[in-house]
Motif scaffolding. Structure first.
Motif, PDB file in Angstrom:
ATOM      1  N   LEU A   1       0.841  -1.202   0.000  1.00 55.04           N
ATOM      2  CA  LEU A   1       0.000   0.000   0.000  1.00 55.04           C
ATOM      3  C   LEU A   1       0.875   1.250   0.000  1.00 55.04           C
ATOM      4  N   LEU A   2       1.985   1.209   0.731  1.00 55.29           N
ATOM      5  CA  LEU A   2       2.915   2.337   0.723  1.00 55.29           C
ATOM      6  C   LEU A   2       3.409   2.592  -0.695  1.00 55.29           C
ATOM      7  N   GLY A   3       3.788   1.534  -1.411  1.00 54.52           N
ATOM      8  CA  GLY A   3       4.258   1.685  -2.783  1.00 54.52           C
ATOM      9  C   GLY A   3       3.212   2.310  -3.680  1.00 54.52           C
ATOM     10  N   GLU A   4       1.959   1.906  -3.507  1.00 61.84           N
ATOM     11  CA  GLU A   4       0.870   2.479  -4.302  1.00 61.84           C
ATOM     12  C   GLU A   4       0.715   3.967  -4.002  1.00 61.84           C
ATOM     13  N   ARG A   5       0.806   4.330  -2.722  1.00 58.90           N
ATOM     14  CA  ARG A   5       0.638   5.740  -2.344  1.00 58.90           C
ATOM     15  C   ARG A   5       1.801   6.592  -2.848  1.00 58.90           C
ATOM     16  N   LEU A   6       3.010   6.036  -2.839  1.00 64.19           N
ATOM     17  CA  LEU A   6       4.153   6.784  -3.362  1.00 64.19           C
ATOM     18  C   LEU A   6       3.995   7.008  -4.865  1.00 64.19           C
ATOM     19  N   ASN A   7       3.541   6.005  -5.584  1.00 64.05           N
ATOM     20  CA  ASN A   7       3.297   6.172  -7.021  1.00 64.05           C
ATOM     21  C   ASN A   7       2.228   7.223  -7.288  1.00 64.05           C
ATOM     22  N   ASP A   8       1.158   7.203  -6.488  1.00 60.26           N
ATOM     23  CA  ASP A   8       0.095   8.210  -6.637  1.00 60.26           C
ATOM     24  C   ASP A   8       0.649   9.614  -6.415  1.00 60.26           C
ATOM     25  N   LEU A   9       1.569   9.725  -5.445  1.00 58.70           N
ATOM     26  CA  LEU A   9       2.190  11.017  -5.143  1.00 58.70           C
ATOM     27  C   LEU A   9       2.968  11.526  -6.357  1.00 58.70           C
ATOM     28  N   VAL A  10       3.709  10.612  -7.006  1.00 58.48           N
ATOM     29  CA  VAL A  10       4.481  10.998  -8.186  1.00 58.48           C
ATOM     30  C   VAL A  10       3.550  11.443  -9.315  1.00 58.48           C
ATOM     31  N   ARG A  11       2.511  10.650  -9.576  1.00 58.66           N
ATOM     32  CA  ARG A  11       1.592  10.976 -10.682  1.00 58.66           C
ATOM     33  C   ARG A  11       0.912  12.329 -10.454  1.00 58.66           C
ATOM     34  N   GLU A  12       0.506  12.583  -9.208  1.00 62.05           N
ATOM     35  CA  GLU A  12      -0.136  13.859  -8.887  1.00 62.05           C
ATOM     36  C   GLU A  12       0.828  15.017  -9.126  1.00 62.05           C
ATOM     37  N   THR A  13       2.097  14.825  -8.723  1.00 60.21           N
ATOM     38  CA  THR A  13       3.102  15.869  -8.893  1.00 60.21           C
ATOM     39  C   THR A  13       3.344  16.157 -10.370  1.00 60.21           C
TER      40      THR A  13
END
Length: 316
Positions: free
Chosen positions: A74-86
């Protein structure tokens, strides 16, 4: 006689790439000072650290993201979401591809992600940055640049391709010029002299995590989270008359997922934790500009990477 005011550019550049592509080291080189932690371990960056490059003609705000990767937690998914949003909020994207590693599935995954994201944002330029150029000979670098150029066909073409070395400074200024050229005209976004907008507590936590990751086993980087409990001046420790600053008590918790990992961080008889504290304290004192007493505690938060409640509590 008429005079024209030189144009001033300002905006945001996002550094993206697979884990351990040299993004944080490059961010520090561009800013000219350490604002992002670095480590030989993949997935060291957990936050979007902003570094600010000040020039008379421009202000370039660098956003160093976690590495895009195929997530397993789940952490990995949230980090990826953070990158995409940025990526959807910046003026130019710098895609980092290390010269000492052949283009692989991870790079193609990111190229495809960029192509998908950019379909909805026509015109956001992507600069391919070939990092770690100092680690290869000229022939290898030339071959890698050709491979990077071919990869650009997947992402709809690169705006520029720039080889750099953050270690020896090769073409770092050239990359700054290229990124600035893609920014819109605009005023300064941050006061002069400010190098990052990260809160001190976040920077302190990052420095502790960087020290804790030095020379540890492969399993630990993904399982280690750091949280600053408090930063308070010790009563009676400063002297205004002599200009002596107060001693700061900095209390920090390090969270791991298993007892075996706790033992790794602490070391035999606490020896490793003392080394971590000494290494981190020097960086924290430089950051805060005063003496620091660093109090570290290692705690177990079982499987925190997969637990939404614990992720929220740890700031993810």
């Amino acid at each position: 006689m008429s005079t024209t005011t030189p144009e001033h550019r300002s905006g945001f550049a996002c550094l993206v790439g697979r884990p351990n592509a040299g993004k944080s080291t490059l961010t520090n080189a561009l800013v000219g000072q350490k604002v992002a932690i670095t480590s030989g371990r993949p997935q060291t960056t957990r936050h979007t650290i902003r570094g600010i490059v000040h020039r008379p003609d421009a202000q370039l705000v660098l956003v160093d993201t976690p590495g895009l990767h195929r997530p397993r937690t789940l952490l990995g998914e949230r980090l990826n979401d953070l990158v995409r949003e940025t990526l959807t909020e910046v003026d130019v994207i710098a895609f980092c591809l290390p010269a000492d590693q052949k283009i692989g599935p991870g790079d193609r995954f990111i190229a495809n992600e960029l192509a998908e994201l950019m379909r909805g944002r026509r015109g956001t330029p992507v600069v391919a940055v070939v990092t770690k150029a100092d680690l290869v000979d000229r022939g290898t670098l030339a071959a890698h640049l050709l491979a990077v150029d071919r990869l650009g066909e997947v992402a709809g073409g690169w705006a520029d391709i720039v080889p750099v070395s953050a270690q020896d400074g090769y073409q770092v200024d050239v990359l700054t010029d290229v990124l600035v050229s893609h920014l819109p005209e605009g005023p300064e976004l941050y006061p002069g002299g400010e190098l990052t907008d990260e809160p001190e507590a976040v920077m302190v936590a990052e420095l502790v995590r960087e020290a804790a990751l030095e020379g540890v086993r492969d399993e630990l980087p993904h399982s280690l989270a750091v949280q600053v409990e408090e930063i308070v001046p010790r009563e009676g420790s400063g002297d205004e008359a002599s200009g002596r600053p107060p001693l700061l008590d900095v209390r920090v918790n390090l969270f791991v997922e298993r007892d075996s990992q706790k033992a790794i961080v602490i070391g035999r008889g606490g020896s490793r934790l003392r080394e971590v504290g000494t290494r981190a304290r020097h960086g924290i004192e430089a950051l805060l500009g005063t003496r620091v007493y660093l109090d570290l505690h290692v705690k177990v938060a079982k499987d925190w990477q997969r637990d939404p409640k614990q992720l929220h509590r740890l700031g993810f």
